[in-house]
Design an enzyme around this catalytic site. Sequence first.
Site, PDB file in Angstrom:
ATOM      1  CE  LYS A   8      -5.781 -10.630   0.213  1.00 26.90           C
ATOM      2  NZ  LYS A   8      -6.914  -9.644   0.223  1.00 26.90           N
ATOM      3  CG  ASP A 136      -4.619 -10.394   4.169  1.00 26.38           C
ATOM      4  OD1 ASP A 136      -5.612 -10.706   4.862  1.00 26.38           O
ATOM      5  OD2 ASP A 136      -4.626  -9.456   3.355  1.00 26.38           O
TER       6      ASP A 136
END
Length: 289
Positions: A8, A136
């Site tokens: 990401k 995350d």
Amino acid sequence: MQVEAHAKINWTLAIRRRNGDGYHELDTVMQAIALTDSVEIAPTEDRAIHVVLRGLGAEGIPADETNSAHRAASLYAKESHLPLGFSIAIEKRIPSEAGLGGGSADAAAVLRALEDAYCALGEAHLFQVARQIGADVPFCLHGGAARCRGVGEIMESVPARSLPLLIAKPFGGVSTRTAFEAFDAAEEGRSPAPNAKTERLLSALRNGTVQALPDTLFNDLTAVSIALHPAIGACLDRLREAGAVAAAMSGSGSACFGVFESDESAHNALPFFLDYPFACATRTVASPG
């Protein structure tokens, strides 16, 4: 079971305040990218978790119970009461200590693969397990693009088109803990005001308007991470010199990304980073929102 674990990037990262649990409350827009680790999972009858890592930086990553993929499999088995263990083989392509969420992506891939195979928890419970592993991990389980608040668990899907990127990581990394401690010391407990750039960024992502991005990307950790590791600042400068329309640091670094107008221009910029330990041309993963 074989799945791809997507890295990401953080388009934006605003640090609001530290809550009573010692975690920082954030407002960040994250997006999955096409750079992946490959994760292969097989059930075993010994009820133990075995993790084997190969590829980029594998020798420096623990494979014991502190490994995020190991924790994901262990928690899934515990919460679902499955009388099984799992063998997990991970081919690493996402660099570590980069701010790209490689460990979180691996954990999310394990959770998704096990839920797809056994359907033992349901989505709400699966995301609760993800939150126990790391901030995350819920986003990596969500995928696409999302605005994440709280400590990362409050997610709002964001429509976003796929855009060309170049990811570059200089030698060395930055500990997330160290970066946040440095930010706390620099801010002396003050909470940054909400940043209006986020709304402009969301519009740019929805419309795919690359030219609007330079005025919308921000990361509250950039200054302290550059102070800890000056090569990050040099990386950002080199991305812009290589033709990136916009460039920013992801997470706490040390990886940075540049957004390019085309795949060709991103690939043509790779020679600028031949002396770096890691650089790749890739794309963001589109999200319908």
